[in-house]
Write a protein that holds these residues in place. Structure first.
Motif, PDB file in Angstrom:
ATOM      1  N   GLY A   1       2.714   9.102 -10.801  1.00 43.61           N
ATOM      2  CA  GLY A   1       3.218  10.128  -9.896  1.00 43.61           C
ATOM      3  C   GLY A   1       3.791  11.335 -10.610  1.00 43.61           C
ATOM      4  O   GLY A   1       3.256  12.439 -10.532  1.00 43.61           O
ATOM      5  N   LEU A   2       4.892  11.137 -11.358  1.00 38.72           N
ATOM      6  CA  LEU A   2       5.633  12.247 -11.960  1.00 38.72           C
ATOM      7  C   LEU A   2       4.893  12.887 -13.138  1.00 38.72           C
ATOM      8  O   LEU A   2       4.608  14.097 -13.129  1.00 38.72           O
ATOM      9  CB  LEU A   2       7.016  11.762 -12.416  1.00 38.72           C
ATOM     10  CG  LEU A   2       7.913  12.794 -13.076  1.00 38.72           C
ATOM     11  CD1 LEU A   2       8.253  13.911 -12.103  1.00 38.72           C
ATOM     12  CD2 LEU A   2       9.195  12.145 -13.597  1.00 38.72           C
ATOM     13  N   ALA A   3       4.589  12.110 -14.184  1.00 36.21           N
ATOM     14  CA  ALA A   3       3.956  12.677 -15.380  1.00 36.21           C
ATOM     15  C   ALA A   3       2.580  13.267 -15.065  1.00 36.21           C
ATOM     16  O   ALA A   3       2.257  14.388 -15.482  1.00 36.21           O
ATOM     17  CB  ALA A   3       3.834  11.605 -16.466  1.00 36.21           C
TER      18      ALA A   3
ATOM     19  N   VAL B   1       3.663  -4.529 -16.717  1.00 34.97           N
ATOM     20  CA  VAL B   1       5.046  -5.034 -16.645  1.00 34.97           C
ATOM     21  C   VAL B   1       5.503  -5.218 -15.206  1.00 34.97           C
ATOM     22  O   VAL B   1       6.673  -5.541 -14.958  1.00 34.97           O
ATOM     23  CB  VAL B   1       6.018  -4.092 -17.392  1.00 34.97           C
ATOM     24  CG1 VAL B   1       5.627  -3.979 -18.856  1.00 34.97           C
ATOM     25  CG2 VAL B   1       6.081  -2.708 -16.738  1.00 34.97           C
ATOM     26  N   ASP B   2       4.575  -5.022 -14.253  1.00 32.54           N
ATOM     27  CA  ASP B   2       4.866  -5.226 -12.832  1.00 32.54           C
ATOM     28  C   ASP B   2       6.057  -4.375 -12.371  1.00 32.54           C
ATOM     29  O   ASP B   2       7.026  -4.877 -11.808  1.00 32.54           O
ATOM     30  CB  ASP B   2       5.149  -6.719 -12.558  1.00 32.54           C
ATOM     31  CG  ASP B   2       5.128  -7.035 -11.060  1.00 32.54           C
ATOM     32  OD1 ASP B   2       4.691  -6.165 -10.266  1.00 32.54           O
ATOM     33  OD2 ASP B   2       5.578  -8.144 -10.693  1.00 32.54           O
ATOM     34  N   SER B   3       5.962  -3.054 -12.594  1.00 28.53           N
ATOM     35  CA  SER B   3       7.053  -2.153 -12.235  1.00 28.53           C
ATOM     36  C   SER B   3       6.562  -1.004 -11.341  1.00 28.53           C
ATOM     37  O   SER B   3       6.021  -0.010 -11.839  1.00 28.53           O
ATOM     38  CB  SER B   3       7.701  -1.565 -13.494  1.00 28.53           C
ATOM     39  OG  SER B   3       8.679  -0.593 -13.152  1.00 28.53           O
ATOM     40  N   PRO B   4       6.749  -1.120 -10.028  1.00 26.67           N
ATOM     41  CA  PRO B   4       6.370  -0.024  -9.128  1.00 26.67           C
ATOM     42  C   PRO B   4       7.123   1.281  -9.448  1.00 26.67           C
ATOM     43  O   PRO B   4       6.561   2.361  -9.292  1.00 26.67           O
ATOM     44  CB  PRO B   4       6.762  -0.547  -7.739  1.00 26.67           C
ATOM     45  CG  PRO B   4       6.764  -2.034  -7.878  1.00 26.67           C
ATOM     46  CD  PRO B   4       7.231  -2.295  -9.276  1.00 26.67           C
TER      47      PRO B   4
ATOM     48  N   THR C   1       0.839  -1.204   0.000  1.00 26.28           N
ATOM     49  CA  THR C   1       0.000   0.000   0.000  1.00 26.28           C
ATOM     50  C   THR C   1       0.872   1.252   0.000  1.00 26.28           C
ATOM     51  O   THR C   1       0.531   2.258  -0.633  1.00 26.28           O
ATOM     52  CB  THR C   1      -0.921   0.008   1.228  1.00 26.28           C
ATOM     53  OG1 THR C   1      -1.741  -1.183   1.210  1.00 26.28           O
ATOM     54  CG2 THR C   1      -1.811   1.236   1.253  1.00 26.28           C
ATOM     55  N   ALA C   2       2.002   1.184   0.697  1.00 26.60           N
ATOM     56  CA  ALA C   2       2.913   2.333   0.759  1.00 26.60           C
ATOM     57  C   ALA C   2       3.449   2.697  -0.624  1.00 26.60           C
ATOM     58  O   ALA C   2       3.546   3.877  -0.981  1.00 26.60           O
ATOM     59  CB  ALA C   2       4.077   2.030   1.697  1.00 26.60           C
ATOM     60  N   GLU C   3       3.788   1.681  -1.437  1.00 30.14           N
ATOM     61  CA  GLU C   3       4.295   1.937  -2.800  1.00 30.14           C
ATOM     62  C   GLU C   3       3.235   2.604  -3.665  1.00 30.14           C
ATOM     63  O   GLU C   3       3.515   3.535  -4.421  1.00 30.14           O
ATOM     64  CB  GLU C   3       4.723   0.610  -3.454  1.00 30.14           C
ATOM     65  CG  GLU C   3       6.014   0.032  -2.926  1.00 30.14           C
ATOM     66  CD  GLU C   3       6.320  -1.326  -3.556  1.00 30.14           C
ATOM     67  OE1 GLU C   3       7.485  -1.542  -3.923  1.00 30.14           O
ATOM     68  OE2 GLU C   3       5.389  -2.147  -3.674  1.00 30.14           O
ATOM     69  N   ILE C   4       2.013   2.105  -3.538  1.00 33.48           N
ATOM     70  CA  ILE C   4       0.914   2.640  -4.354  1.00 33.48           C
ATOM     71  C   ILE C   4       0.573   4.069  -3.921  1.00 33.48           C
ATOM     72  O   ILE C   4       0.376   4.964  -4.754  1.00 33.48           O
ATOM     73  CB  ILE C   4      -0.328   1.735  -4.239  1.00 33.48           C
ATOM     74  CG1 ILE C   4       0.022   0.312  -4.703  1.00 33.48           C
ATOM     75  CG2 ILE C   4      -1.492   2.285  -5.062  1.00 33.48           C
ATOM     76  CD1 ILE C   4      -0.996  -0.735  -4.298  1.00 33.48           C
ATOM     77  N   THR C   5       0.518   4.298  -2.605  1.00 34.28           N
ATOM     78  CA  THR C   5       0.177   5.619  -2.084  1.00 34.28           C
ATOM     79  C   THR C   5       1.265   6.638  -2.375  1.00 34.28           C
ATOM     80  O   THR C   5       0.980   7.823  -2.559  1.00 34.28           O
ATOM     81  CB  THR C   5      -0.069   5.536  -0.559  1.00 34.28           C
ATOM     82  OG1 THR C   5      -1.063   4.546  -0.307  1.00 34.28           O
ATOM     83  CG2 THR C   5      -0.533   6.872  -0.007  1.00 34.28           C
ATOM     84  N   LEU C   6       2.518   6.181  -2.432  1.00 36.64           N
ATOM     85  CA  LEU C   6       3.628   7.096  -2.712  1.00 36.64           C
ATOM     86  C   LEU C   6       3.454   7.785  -4.068  1.00 36.64           C
ATOM     87  O   LEU C   6       3.791   8.963  -4.220  1.00 36.64           O
ATOM     88  CB  LEU C   6       4.958   6.327  -2.685  1.00 36.64           C
ATOM     89  CG  LEU C   6       6.220   7.152  -2.979  1.00 36.64           C
ATOM     90  CD1 LEU C   6       6.369   8.298  -1.977  1.00 36.64           C
ATOM     91  CD2 LEU C   6       7.460   6.248  -2.964  1.00 36.64           C
TER      92      LEU C   6
ATOM     93  N   MET D   1       2.420  12.825  -6.969  1.00 40.78           N
ATOM     94  CA  MET D   1       1.562  13.575  -7.882  1.00 40.78           C
ATOM     95  C   MET D   1       1.040  14.851  -7.224  1.00 40.78           C
ATOM     96  O   MET D   1       1.096  15.936  -7.821  1.00 40.78           O
ATOM     97  CB  MET D   1       0.382  12.707  -8.336  1.00 40.78           C
ATOM     98  CG  MET D   1      -0.606  13.448  -9.223  1.00 40.78           C
ATOM     99  SD  MET D   1      -1.873  12.375  -9.956  1.00 40.78           S
ATOM    100  CE  MET D   1      -2.660  11.716  -8.506  1.00 40.78           C
ATOM    101  N   MET D   2       0.544  14.757  -5.996  1.00 40.30           N
ATOM    102  CA  MET D   2      -0.031  15.918  -5.338  1.00 40.30           C
ATOM    103  C   MET D   2       1.038  16.921  -4.918  1.00 40.30           C
ATOM    104  O   MET D   2       0.813  18.132  -4.959  1.00 40.30           O
ATOM    105  CB  MET D   2      -0.850  15.477  -4.123  1.00 40.30           C
ATOM    106  CG  MET D   2      -2.044  14.601  -4.463  1.00 40.30           C
ATOM    107  SD  MET D   2      -3.091  15.251  -5.805  1.00 40.30           S
ATOM    108  CE  MET D   2      -3.669  16.772  -5.076  1.00 40.30           C
ATOM    109  N   ALA D   3       2.199  16.428  -4.519  1.00 39.87           N
ATOM    110  CA  ALA D   3       3.289  17.338  -4.153  1.00 39.87           C
ATOM    111  C   ALA D   3       3.766  18.109  -5.378  1.00 39.87           C
ATOM    112  O   ALA D   3       4.053  19.312  -5.310  1.00 39.87           O
ATOM    113  CB  ALA D   3       4.441  16.551  -3.536  1.00 39.87           C
ATOM    114  N   LEU D   4       3.829  17.411  -6.521  1.00 37.26           N
ATOM    115  CA  LEU D   4       4.270  18.054  -7.755  1.00 37.26           C
ATOM    116  C   LEU D   4       3.233  19.039  -8.285  1.00 37.26           C
ATOM    117  O   LEU D   4       3.590  20.017  -8.951  1.00 37.26           O
ATOM    118  CB  LEU D   4       4.534  17.000  -8.834  1.00 37.26           C
ATOM    119  CG  LEU D   4       5.924  16.377  -8.870  1.00 37.26           C
ATOM    120  CD1 LEU D   4       5.970  15.275  -9.921  1.00 37.26           C
ATOM    121  CD2 LEU D   4       6.970  17.439  -9.192  1.00 37.26           C
ATOM    122  N   ALA D   5       1.960  18.788  -8.006  1.00 36.70           N
ATOM    123  CA  ALA D   5       0.894  19.609  -8.579  1.00 36.70           C
ATOM    124  C   ALA D   5       1.095  21.092  -8.277  1.00 36.70           C
ATOM    125  O   ALA D   5       1.093  21.935  -9.177  1.00 36.70           O
ATOM    126  CB  ALA D   5      -0.460  19.137  -8.065  1.00 36.70           C
TER     127      ALA D   5
END
Length: 420
Positions: free
Chosen positions: A107-109, A96-99, A42-47, A52-56
């Motif tokens: 997150g970034l884009a 592709v199973d890549s966190p 859950t931590a990986e998904i929430t990160l 995303m929100m920090a970058l916004a």
């Protein structure tokens, strides 16, 4: 020069853009399906959402000058590419199973597209509605607040029917198309343009155009007291709102005994107050002024936070939560119009971007403050006292900015009388 553009279609175009990027708030519908399907934590998904929100907010500040130089259409197109690719790319990451790829896409884009898409139509909309600045920006930002309300059930249905990956592809493509359609119509009005009805009212003396306090560039604006007073007010209002959104459900269950199901319903209603507050408070501000609206925000929140520790009535407790959330939404919708009032529309997009750094900071500070206090004291009660103090500070600042505005208006009046 006569324009063939319709300003209400312009508002609809802005809503289409904000409705798409507002879908970001529905991220929680993906958490359990991705965790259960892929085995990610859950931590990986929430990160990814945190990034995303920090970058916004910070990307809004970074791209502000870009919007001013390149115009709203090109900026919104770039936002569509970034946000749409980020959402669809999240589907590739799951495939592709890549966190790590998930962090880079969702997150970034998406975060970069979110910040750019948020500010792209706003300064243009203010120029199209010189008579209703608050209402205009309120409509667009309400779209942002409503995005998650629409996306959450749609995404939930698609995940259940087709799976996580196709859902990201379908929604990513849908956001891209909707944002491109909005971007294709967005354009600034001719210089000095005003709606015909507004011109007639001015000519007949029914309405008087209240001039902006100044016409400043972004670099000039950040050197003024008014900018930093507005920044402080927004930071505290945003921090309080995001804090409330982050803990509303467990807090209501713990303090007034709300059931988990009732708390979930309350969270849904909070979304309505978040979106409705954006439109309602913005429309009100056209009549009583932006400074007065912010003062009302802080008075209401002081009453709410002082009352929370002693409330036992479930309905009253929820009512105060809804008030805080409506003030949070109203702060965002009033901000662009307030910027126009204080600094003019010369570089409104860039100034708006700088002030949206409070969005990112509030998103970090609000949940952090409440989690640290809850962990150390095993209670939510101290949180209310701390935020009461912060909002009192914000109220004092709102009084100071009102005095600053009055002083400048008086100086302008004396200068004009002297020139006459």
């Amino acid at each position: 020069m006569k324009t063939t553009k319709n300003r209400w279609l312009m508002a609809l175009s802005a809503i289409a853009i904000h409705l798409s990027i507002g879908a970001a708030y529905a991220y929680s519908v993906y958490t359990n399906p991705i965790r259960d399907t892929m085995g990610w934590s859950t931590a990986e998904i929430t990160l990814a959402f945190t990034i995303m929100m920090a970058l916004a907010g910070f990307s809004a500040a970074f791209f502000g000058n870009f919007v001013e130089r390149n115009g709203p259409r090109k900026s919104a197109i770039y936002a569509a590419v970034l946000f749409g690719a980020g959402q669809a790319g999240a589907g590739v990451a799951v495939t592709v199973d890549s966190p790590i790829l998930f962090l880079l896409t969702y997150g970034l884009a998406s975060g970069l597209g979110l910040g750019l898409g948020y500010i792209s139509p706003v300064s243009t909309l203010v120029k199209w509605f010189p008579d209703r600045r608050g209402l205009a920006t309120g409509m667009a930002v309400m779209g942002f607040g409503a995005g998650s309300l629409i996306t959450a059930p749609v995404a939930g249905y698609l995940i259940e029917s087709l799976g996580v990956t196709p859902t990201f592809y379908i929604l990513g493509a849908s956001y891209f198309v909707l944002m491109i359609l909005g971007a294709s119509y967005i354009a600034p009005p001719p210089k000095g343009w005003m709606p015909d009805g507004f011109k007639k009212d001015i000519a007949s003396g029914k309405k008087v155009v209240k001039k902006d306090l100044s016409q400043l560039s972004a670099k000039e604006a950040v050197k003024t007291r008014r900018f930093w007073m507005l920044w402080t007010m927004m930071l505290i209002n945003t921090t309080a709102g995001i804090m409330m959104i982050s803990i509303a459900s467990p807090m209501a269950q713990e303090l007034v005994g709300l059931s988990a199901a009732a708390a979930a319903t309350m969270v849904g209603i909070m979304g309505l107050f978040n979106g409705g507050g954006r439109l309602g408070w913005a429309a009100v501000s056209d009549y009583i002024g932006r400074p007065a609206v912010f003062m009302i925000f802080f008075i209401l929140q002081i009453i709410a936070f002082v009352s929370f520790p002693n409330i036992t009535n479930v309905l009253l407790f929820q009512a105060f939560i809804f008030i805080v959330v409506s003030c949070y939404g109203g702060g965002f919708s009033n901000l662009p119009a307030f910027i126009g009032d204080l600094f003019g529309t010369k570089e409104l997009g860039a100034i708006h971007g700088y002030l949206l750094t409070t969005w990112s900071l509030g998103g970090i500070l609000g949940p952090q403050i409440v989690s640290i206090i809850r962990e150390r004291t095993d209670s939510y009660i101290p949180v209310f006292y701390i935020f009461t103090a912060l909002i009192v500070i914000a109220f004092i600042v709102s009084l100071l900015i009102r005095l600053d505005i009055n002083k400048l208006e008086k100086e302008h009046k004396q200068r004009n009388e002297g020139a006459a």
